[in-house]
Scaffold this motif. Structure first.
Motif, PDB file in Angstrom:
ATOM      1  N   GLU A   1       0.689  -1.028  -0.217  1.00 56.81           N
ATOM      2  CA  GLU A   1       0.263  -0.015   0.227  1.00 56.81           C
ATOM      3  C   GLU A   1       0.686   0.719  -0.385  1.00 56.81           C
ATOM      4  O   GLU A   1       1.884   1.324   0.468  1.00 56.81           O
ATOM      5  N   GLY A   2       0.872   1.827  -0.754  1.00 57.02           N
ATOM      6  CA  GLY A   2       1.278   3.474  -1.407  1.00 57.02           C
ATOM      7  C   GLY A   2       2.816   3.700  -1.785  1.00 57.02           C
ATOM      8  O   GLY A   2       3.676   4.791  -2.030  1.00 57.02           O
ATOM      9  N   ALA A   3       3.076   2.117  -2.363  1.00 56.71           N
ATOM     10  CA  ALA A   3       3.931   2.012  -3.165  1.00 56.71           C
ATOM     11  C   ALA A   3       4.011   2.455  -4.771  1.00 56.71           C
ATOM     12  O   ALA A   3       2.406   2.714  -4.800  1.00 56.71           O
ATOM     13  N   PRO A   4       4.715   2.727  -5.615  1.00 50.80           N
ATOM     14  CA  PRO A   4       5.043   3.285  -6.810  1.00 50.80           C
ATOM     15  C   PRO A   4       3.630   2.096  -7.205  1.00 50.80           C
ATOM     16  O   PRO A   4       4.361   1.068  -7.312  1.00 50.80           O
ATOM     17  N   GLY A   5       2.555   2.613  -7.924  1.00 50.09           N
ATOM     18  CA  GLY A   5       2.260   1.323  -8.712  1.00 50.09           C
ATOM     19  C   GLY A   5       1.354   1.161  -7.935  1.00 50.09           C
ATOM     20  O   GLY A   5       0.684  -0.584  -8.483  1.00 50.09           O
ATOM     21  N   ALA A   6       0.937   0.712  -6.874  1.00 52.33           N
ATOM     22  CA  ALA A   6       0.113  -0.031  -6.042  1.00 52.33           C
ATOM     23  C   ALA A   6      -0.672   0.208  -6.390  1.00 52.33           C
ATOM     24  O   ALA A   6      -1.605   2.071  -7.277  1.00 52.33           O
ATOM     25  N   ALA A   7      -1.904  -0.384  -5.915  1.00 51.71           N
ATOM     26  CA  ALA A   7      -3.622   0.199  -6.402  1.00 51.71           C
ATOM     27  C   ALA A   7      -4.063   1.450  -5.463  1.00 51.71           C
ATOM     28  O   ALA A   7      -2.828   0.993  -3.777  1.00 51.71           O
ATOM     29  N   SER A   8      -4.932   1.938  -5.540  1.00 54.74           N
ATOM     30  CA  SER A   8      -5.430   2.855  -4.859  1.00 54.74           C
ATOM     31  C   SER A   8      -6.044   1.928  -3.129  1.00 54.74           C
ATOM     32  O   SER A   8      -6.979   0.966  -2.908  1.00 54.74           O
ATOM     33  N   THR A   9      -6.053   3.135  -1.675  1.00 49.10           N
ATOM     34  CA  THR A   9      -6.280   1.857  -0.347  1.00 49.10           C
ATOM     35  C   THR A   9      -7.962   1.762  -1.007  1.00 49.10           C
ATOM     36  O   THR A   9      -8.367   1.516  -0.439  1.00 49.10           O
ATOM     37  N   GLU A  10      -8.665   3.194  -1.271  1.00 47.08           N
ATOM     38  CA  GLU A  10      -9.671   3.292  -1.304  1.00 47.08           C
ATOM     39  C   GLU A  10     -10.546   1.645  -2.535  1.00 47.08           C
ATOM     40  O   GLU A  10     -11.754   1.577  -2.485  1.00 47.08           O
ATOM     41  N   ALA A  11      -9.995   2.034  -3.852  1.00 47.75           N
ATOM     42  CA  ALA A  11     -10.109   0.380  -4.813  1.00 47.75           C
ATOM     43  C   ALA A  11      -9.963  -0.672  -3.873  1.00 47.75           C
ATOM     44  O   ALA A  11     -11.109  -1.842  -4.072  1.00 47.75           O
ATOM     45  N   CYS A  12      -8.807  -1.555  -2.990  1.00 43.01           N
ATOM     46  CA  CYS A  12      -8.804  -2.256  -2.134  1.00 43.01           C
ATOM     47  C   CYS A  12     -10.028  -2.151  -1.300  1.00 43.01           C
ATOM     48  O   CYS A  12     -10.470  -3.514  -0.919  1.00 43.01           O
ATOM     49  N   ARG A  13      -9.999  -1.047  -0.889  1.00 47.56           N
ATOM     50  CA  ARG A  13     -11.514  -1.491   0.499  1.00 47.56           C
ATOM     51  C   ARG A  13     -12.833  -1.236  -0.056  1.00 47.56           C
ATOM     52  O   ARG A  13     -13.610  -2.524   0.239  1.00 47.56           O
ATOM     53  N   ALA A  14     -12.463  -1.547  -1.187  1.00 50.64           N
ATOM     54  CA  ALA A  14     -13.950  -1.982  -2.399  1.00 50.64           C
ATOM     55  C   ALA A  14     -14.456  -3.076  -2.521  1.00 50.64           C
ATOM     56  O   ALA A  14     -15.291  -3.753  -2.024  1.00 50.64           O
ATOM     57  N   LEU A  15     -13.478  -3.585  -2.988  1.00 46.87           N
ATOM     58  CA  LEU A  15     -13.235  -5.226  -3.212  1.00 46.87           C
ATOM     59  C   LEU A  15     -13.163  -5.754  -1.431  1.00 46.87           C
ATOM     60  O   LEU A  15     -13.963  -7.327  -1.817  1.00 46.87           O
ATOM     61  N   MET A  16     -12.445  -5.458  -1.013  1.00 48.85           N
ATOM     62  CA  MET A  16     -13.011  -5.959   0.524  1.00 48.85           C
ATOM     63  C   MET A  16     -14.047  -6.657   1.085  1.00 48.85           C
ATOM     64  O   MET A  16     -14.164  -7.300   1.597  1.00 48.85           O
ATOM     65  N   GLU A  17     -14.976  -4.938   0.376  1.00 47.69           N
ATOM     66  CA  GLU A  17     -16.340  -5.138   0.720  1.00 47.69           C
ATOM     67  C   GLU A  17     -17.479  -6.083  -0.148  1.00 47.69           C
ATOM     68  O   GLU A  17     -17.920  -6.532   0.783  1.00 47.69           O
ATOM     69  N   GLN A  18     -16.677  -6.632  -1.259  1.00 50.38           N
ATOM     70  CA  GLN A  18     -17.531  -6.795  -2.069  1.00 50.38           C
ATOM     71  C   GLN A  18     -16.957  -8.655  -1.654  1.00 50.38           C
ATOM     72  O   GLN A  18     -17.419  -9.536  -2.101  1.00 50.38           O
ATOM     73  N   GLY A  19     -15.984  -8.672  -0.524  1.00 49.07           N
ATOM     74  CA  GLY A  19     -15.404  -9.997  -0.198  1.00 49.07           C
ATOM     75  C   GLY A  19     -14.307 -11.062  -1.424  1.00 49.07           C
ATOM     76  O   GLY A  19     -13.717 -11.898  -1.388  1.00 49.07           O
ATOM     77  N   VAL A  20     -13.725  -9.651  -1.970  1.00 45.42           N
ATOM     78  CA  VAL A  20     -12.937 -10.229  -2.415  1.00 45.42           C
ATOM     79  C   VAL A  20     -10.929 -10.079  -2.091  1.00 45.42           C
ATOM     80  O   VAL A  20     -11.116  -8.586  -1.732  1.00 45.42           O
ATOM     81  N   ALA A  21     -10.407 -10.804  -1.441  1.00 45.65           N
ATOM     82  CA  ALA A  21      -9.275 -10.697  -0.815  1.00 45.65           C
ATOM     83  C   ALA A  21      -8.215 -11.225  -0.362  1.00 45.65           C
ATOM     84  O   ALA A  21      -9.183 -12.681  -0.738  1.00 45.65           O
ATOM     85  N   LEU A  22      -7.314 -11.829  -0.306  1.00 52.76           N
ATOM     86  CA  LEU A  22      -6.584 -13.164  -0.360  1.00 52.76           C
ATOM     87  C   LEU A  22      -5.927 -12.928   0.948  1.00 52.76           C
ATOM     88  O   LEU A  22      -5.349 -11.398   1.519  1.00 52.76           O
TER      89      LEU A  22
END
Length: 95
Positions: free
Chosen positions: A13-34
């Motif tokens: 999180e926060g590294a160059p080329g990383a996914a945004s925190t908001e986009a990650c949290r949106a997927l987490m809310e959908q149950g998509v995570a590892l």
């Protein structure tokens, strides 16, 4: 292949080329995570099932702490690591 885990491939999180925190949290809310210890054998089908280019990597909540977003695994990165591991295994078997 079991040694190839999400923790090895994650873009923090926060590294160059990383996914945004908001986009990650949106997927987490959908149950998509590892989880960090998930193997790429688990991760790669998830990309196919969800159609997303990345999947958040989350350390689950435990005693005294909340779930922690570590970053995301990108499909292209996972494929690269997986292919290198396959090539190394094939070279080892044929030498």
């Amino acid at each position: 292949m079991s040694l190839c885990t999400a923790a090895v491939v994650v873009r923090p999180e926060g590294a160059p080329g990383a996914a945004s925190t908001e986009a990650c949290r949106a997927l987490m809310e959908q149950g998509v995570a590892l989880r960090p210890e998930a193997t790429l054998d688990v991760a790669l089908p998830l990309f196919e099932e969800t159609g997303h280019g990345f999947v958040p990597v989350v350390r689950p909540a435990g005693e005294g702490h909340e779930a922690q977003l570590l970053g995301a695994v990108f499909h292209v990165d996972a494929l690269g690591v997986y292919n290198r591991a396959l090539a190394a295994t094939a070279a080892e078997e044929h030498s």
